[in-house]
Design a protein around this motif. Structure first.
Motif, PDB file in Angstrom:
ATOM      1  N   PHE A 167       5.111  -5.060  -1.906  1.00 45.40           N
ATOM      2  CA  PHE A 167       6.296  -4.308  -1.491  1.00 45.40           C
ATOM      3  C   PHE A 167       7.487  -4.630  -2.382  1.00 45.40           C
ATOM      4  CE2 PHE A 167      10.272  -4.589   0.996  1.00 45.40           C
ATOM      5  CZ  PHE A 167      10.499  -3.233   1.176  1.00 45.40           C
ATOM      6  N   HIS A 173       9.560  -1.977  -4.293  1.00 46.82           N
ATOM      7  CA  HIS A 173      10.985  -1.877  -3.945  1.00 46.82           C
ATOM      8  C   HIS A 173      11.865  -1.941  -5.181  1.00 46.82           C
ATOM      9  CE1 HIS A 173      14.849  -2.723  -2.081  1.00 46.82           C
ATOM     10  NE2 HIS A 173      14.896  -3.860  -2.751  1.00 46.82           N
ATOM     11  N   ASP A 225      15.479   4.400  -5.185  1.00 44.66           N
ATOM     12  CA  ASP A 225      16.109   4.122  -3.898  1.00 44.66           C
ATOM     13  C   ASP A 225      16.781   5.407  -3.412  1.00 44.66           C
ATOM     14  OD1 ASP A 225      17.429   3.211  -1.691  1.00 44.66           O
ATOM     15  OD2 ASP A 225      18.449   1.547  -2.697  1.00 44.66           O
ATOM     16  N   GLN A 285      18.045   1.912   5.439  1.00 44.21           N
ATOM     17  CA  GLN A 285      16.962   1.632   4.488  1.00 44.21           C
ATOM     18  C   GLN A 285      15.611   2.126   5.018  1.00 44.21           C
ATOM     19  OE1 GLN A 285      17.465   0.327   1.491  1.00 44.21           O
ATOM     20  NE2 GLN A 285      19.643  -0.085   1.746  1.00 44.21           N
ATOM     21  N   ASP A 314      13.630   4.425   3.977  1.00 41.32           N
ATOM     22  CA  ASP A 314      12.616   4.630   2.948  1.00 41.32           C
ATOM     23  C   ASP A 314      11.877   3.331   2.647  1.00 41.32           C
ATOM     24  OD1 ASP A 314      15.022   3.659   1.927  1.00 41.32           O
ATOM     25  OD2 ASP A 314      14.560   4.349  -0.104  1.00 41.32           O
ATOM     26  N   ARG A 315      12.594   2.195   2.648  1.00 40.91           N
ATOM     27  CA  ARG A 315      11.948   0.905   2.381  1.00 40.91           C
ATOM     28  C   ARG A 315      11.110   0.452   3.570  1.00 40.91           C
ATOM     29  NH1 ARG A 315      12.760   2.806  -2.234  1.00 40.91           N
ATOM     30  NH2 ARG A 315      13.184   1.304  -3.861  1.00 40.91           N
ATOM     31  N   LEU A 341       7.962   2.372   3.283  1.00 40.44           N
ATOM     32  CA  LEU A 341       7.160   1.848   2.180  1.00 40.44           C
ATOM     33  C   LEU A 341       6.432   0.577   2.598  1.00 40.44           C
ATOM     34  CD1 LEU A 341       6.349   1.862  -0.823  1.00 40.44           C
ATOM     35  CD2 LEU A 341       8.432   0.553  -1.307  1.00 40.44           C
ATOM     36  N   MET A 369      16.140  -9.522  -1.307  1.00 40.74           N
ATOM     37  CA  MET A 369      15.984  -8.132  -0.909  1.00 40.74           C
ATOM     38  C   MET A 369      16.528  -7.896   0.496  1.00 40.74           C
ATOM     39  SD  MET A 369      12.566  -6.119   0.053  1.00 40.74           S
ATOM     40  CE  MET A 369      12.588  -7.124   1.525  1.00 40.74           C
ATOM     41  N   MET A 389      19.743  -5.537   1.558  1.00 46.45           N
ATOM     42  CA  MET A 389      19.616  -4.418   2.494  1.00 46.45           C
ATOM     43  C   MET A 389      20.680  -4.501   3.581  1.00 46.45           C
ATOM     44  SD  MET A 389      15.443  -4.174   2.787  1.00 46.45           S
ATOM     45  CE  MET A 389      15.416  -2.838   3.976  1.00 46.45           C
TER      46      MET A 389
END
Length: 311
Positions: A39, A43, A48, A54, A56-57, A60, A111, A115
């Motif tokens: 990931f 990422h 992005d 967040q 979309d993350r 994912l 990360m 975020m």
């Protein structure tokens, strides 16, 4: 039937088989462990979309986890082998300086922090800008090879952040450049030019009293940063010049965001956001203006007219 020493394939497979319900527990844990580094790679390299919270993350991460979980479930008879392979991979990275346990932890922490504390891009610097005013006078004034300038920069690196261990290998030079920023900006005294003229002081001249106007500050900052291996540039607006520093690509921003706000400038950045520019190549630059209390402080919100990069 294939033989492995005294064991055939069926006996070897049964030997590594883990009984229920522990096989499901181990598959779940192993799926999480495999998902995190995969990931992180996705990422850092995928677009992005800046979706709310967040999302979309999150999608994912969920997708990668489900795929890995299904794969491990399909080969659950060799789950123990998968665990051993994964652990050996991280041990090898830790011992030989590759991607190891510490790398996974630092990347995931940076990360997650980014975020929650997302840096703020101001605008995109396009290539078609106006000629930089007094370009050659400024270039000559940036005396990065002057012994006085380099010695000042060395003094700053010994005074600030010398004991910082975090990210030392990957961002060693950048941490030292931030030490130069701290030394200059904590002492800089703004003094106007003589009336009716644009006085451009050399870097060595500004060192004596750490005083001058915005172009004097920019020249000194750029000279000191370049003297220790950093990459600065100067930004010209209608009534102002200020320095910036190159920190890398978008993948580096999360680590720098965490490093700046939680390690190097925790008091100055409390409750604040990092501001940066992205140029047409995707390079990221942090603000080092004399008005900023930390690298990436707020811009003065003036239209950018020119940029002078010092390689």
């Amino acid at each position: 039937m294939i033989q492995f020493g005294k064991l055939n394939y069926q006996q070897l497979r049964d030997k590594f088989k883990i009984n229920s319900p522990w096989d499901k527990v181990i598959i779940f844990i192993l799926s999480v462990l495999f998902t995190i580094p995969i990931f992180l790679i996705g990422h850092q390299n995928l677009i992005d979309f800046n979706w709310p919270v967040q999302l979309d993350r999150i999608l994912l991460f969920t997708l990668i986890f489900v795929i890995i979980f299904l794969i491990l479930k399909a080969i659950r008879r060799i789950t123990l082998i998968s665990i051993i392979v994964y652990i050996l991979f991280l041990i090898g990275g830790t011992v030989f300086g590759g991607y190891g346990f510490k790398s996974v932890f630092e990347d995931y922490r940076s990360m997650m922090y980014a975020m929650l504390e997302n840096p703020n891009p101001q605008d995109l610097i396009i290539s078609k800008l106006l000629p930089f005013p007094n370009k050659y006078k400024i270039l000559n004034a940036i005396e990065y090879k002057n012994p006085k300038v380099r010695n000042f920069a060395l003094m700053a690196t010994n005074k600030h952040f010398r004991d910082v261990k975090e990210y030392k290998n990957e961002y060693f030079t950048l941490i030292q450049c931030f030490a130069v920023f701290k030394e200059i900006n904590s002492q800089w005294n703004y003094v106007s030019d003589p009336k009716g003229s644009d006085y451009i002081a050399t870097a060595s001249e500004s060192l004596e009293y750490l005083s001058g106007d915005c172009d004097d500050h920019s020249i000194l900052m750029a000279a000191c940063i370049r003297a220790i291996g950093g990459t600065p540039r100067l930004i010209h607006t209608k009534g102002h010049i200020y320095p910036e520093i190159y920190i890398g690509k978008k993948s580096d921003l999360e680590a720098i965001n965490y490093l700046t706000k939680k390690v190097l400038f925790p008091n100055e950045t409390k409750g604040k956001t990092l501001h940066y520019h992205i140029d047409e190549r995707g390079d990221i630059w942090l603000n080092l203006d004399y008005t900023a209390k930390f690298p990436g402080g707020p811009f003065m919100s003036e239209e950018i007219l020119g940029a002078l990069t010092l390689q």
